[in-house]
Design a protein around this motif. Structure first.
Motif, PDB file in Angstrom:
ATOM      1  N   GLY A  17       0.891  -1.475  -0.067  1.00  0.00           N
ATOM      2  CA  GLY A  17      -0.376  -0.001   0.063  1.00  0.00           C
ATOM      3  C   GLY A  17       0.989   0.976   0.034  1.00  0.00           C
ATOM      4  O   GLY A  17       0.264   2.485  -0.163  1.00  0.00           O
ATOM      5  N   LEU A  18       1.722   1.676   0.183  1.00  0.00           N
ATOM      6  CA  LEU A  18       3.151   2.222   0.044  1.00  0.00           C
ATOM      7  C   LEU A  18       3.053   3.167  -1.240  1.00  0.00           C
ATOM      8  O   LEU A  18       3.118   3.834  -0.842  1.00  0.00           O
ATOM      9  CB  LEU A  18       4.397   2.083   0.612  1.00  0.00           C
ATOM     10  N   ALA A  19       3.052   2.084  -2.399  1.00  0.00           N
ATOM     11  CA  ALA A  19       2.855   2.847  -3.432  1.00  0.00           C
ATOM     12  C   ALA A  19       2.082   3.627  -3.891  1.00  0.00           C
ATOM     13  O   ALA A  19       1.933   4.476  -4.565  1.00  0.00           O
ATOM     14  CB  ALA A  19       1.961   1.351  -4.306  1.00  0.00           C
ATOM     15  N   GLU A 139      -1.386   4.478   5.132  1.00  0.00           N
ATOM     16  CA  GLU A 139      -0.352   4.318   4.544  1.00  0.00           C
ATOM     17  C   GLU A 139       0.635   4.019   5.018  1.00  0.00           C
ATOM     18  O   GLU A 139       1.807   3.858   4.834  1.00  0.00           O
ATOM     19  CB  GLU A 139      -0.109   3.926   2.733  1.00  0.00           C
ATOM     20  N   ALA A 140       0.850   5.773   4.727  1.00  0.00           N
ATOM     21  CA  ALA A 140       2.320   5.751   5.164  1.00  0.00           C
ATOM     22  C   ALA A 140       2.125   5.183   6.921  1.00  0.00           C
ATOM     23  O   ALA A 140       3.168   5.162   7.511  1.00  0.00           O
ATOM     24  CB  ALA A 140       2.652   7.431   5.269  1.00  0.00           C
ATOM     25  N   LEU A 141       1.249   5.392   7.743  1.00  0.00           N
ATOM     26  CA  LEU A 141       1.437   5.006   9.388  1.00  0.00           C
ATOM     27  C   LEU A 141       1.692   3.559   9.462  1.00  0.00           C
ATOM     28  O   LEU A 141       2.658   3.368   9.894  1.00  0.00           O
ATOM     29  CB  LEU A 141       0.210   5.018  10.107  1.00  0.00           C
ATOM     30  N   LEU A 142       0.941   2.667   8.401  1.00  0.00           N
ATOM     31  CA  LEU A 142       1.632   1.455   8.506  1.00  0.00           C
ATOM     32  C   LEU A 142       2.881   0.941   8.303  1.00  0.00           C
ATOM     33  O   LEU A 142       4.140  -0.007   7.906  1.00  0.00           O
ATOM     34  CB  LEU A 142       0.668   0.575   8.083  1.00  0.00           C
ATOM     35  N   ALA A 145       5.376   1.969  10.342  1.00  0.00           N
ATOM     36  CA  ALA A 145       5.932   0.755  11.902  1.00  0.00           C
ATOM     37  C   ALA A 145       6.648  -0.211  11.010  1.00  0.00           C
ATOM     38  O   ALA A 145       7.164  -0.875  11.987  1.00  0.00           O
ATOM     39  CB  ALA A 145       3.809   0.426  12.137  1.00  0.00           C
ATOM     40  N   SER A 146       6.520  -0.350   9.854  1.00  0.00           N
ATOM     41  CA  SER A 146       7.004  -1.613   9.031  1.00  0.00           C
ATOM     42  C   SER A 146       8.624  -1.137   9.166  1.00  0.00           C
ATOM     43  O   SER A 146       9.138  -1.875   9.114  1.00  0.00           O
ATOM     44  CB  SER A 146       6.549  -2.143   8.270  1.00  0.00           C
TER      45      SER A 146
END
Length: 207
Positions: A17-19, A139-142, A145-146
């Motif tokens: 999802g970062l895309a 998605e930026a938050l995820l 976190a990763s």
């Protein structure tokens, strides 16, 4: 096209999802040699281009994240909001590079759910620009976190400013294209050094 804004730069998209975050950043205009300058896909009066971009980007996001297709409809008033979000995300990446001041983000609602297998899910909420802001910030938050957020970067060439995902082993990339922006920067630096050296030689006085 899977990711229309990023693919026009001939780049591979960021994972998952970062895309979608990369896509939003790459809607910005970019200079290219000759007549090949890339337009702003979110410019005022370009609702058709913005909607076409959003359709492709949301399809790509749904496919990468395993979500059902989302029918997103943009309006003229959504375009300045999306440009503002794009600028804020760009400044956030720059602030991270400097380890400097925090950037105030646009807030956006998300729905946090608990799946049957016990995993938490974060789902965007809203419509138009509000939904995109929700999805992009989630998605930026995820990604933070990763640990992959730091690999999303802005090309150091100011005229380009393309968002790229750094896949180098030590996360040291600074150009979206080493052959393009990288070589151009090295050539400019070489010419500047030569100019300084020649100027120093011309100003020397023989005793």
């Amino acid at each position: 096209m899977n990711w229309p804004a990023t693919e026009r730069h001939h780049l591979t998209s960021a994972p998952g999802g970062l895309a979608l975050v990369q896509e939003l950043l790459n809607t910005a205009p970019a200079c290219r040699p000759g007549p090949a300058a890339l337009p702003d896909l979110l410019a005022d009066g370009a609702l058709g281009a913005a909607q076409e971009w959003a359709d492709g980007a949301v399809r790509g996001w749904a496919r990468e994240t395993g979500r059902p297709d989302v029918h997103l409809v943009l309006a003229d008033e959504d375009l300045p909001k999306l440009r503002c979000l794009r600028d804020q995300v760009r400044r956030a990446l720059a602030a991270g590079d400097r380890s400097g001041a925090a950037v105030r983000f646009t807030s956006a609602p998300v729905v946090v759910g608990l799946a049957g297998d016990g995993t938490l899910t974060v789902e965007p909420e809203g419509a138009g620009a509000r939904w995109l802001a929700s999805a992009v910030l989630a998605e930026a938050l995820l990604a933070q976190a990763s640990g992959v957020w730091r690999r999303l970067k802005i090309c150091r060439n100011p005229a380009c400013a393309t968002a790229f995902y750094d896949r180098s082993r030590n996360n040291s990339g600074v150009w979206h294209s080493v052959r393009g922006c990288g070589n151009a920067a090295h050539l400019r630096a070489c010419r500047e050094r030569r100019r300084v050296q020649e100027g120093a030689a011309d100003s020397s006085v023989e005793l």
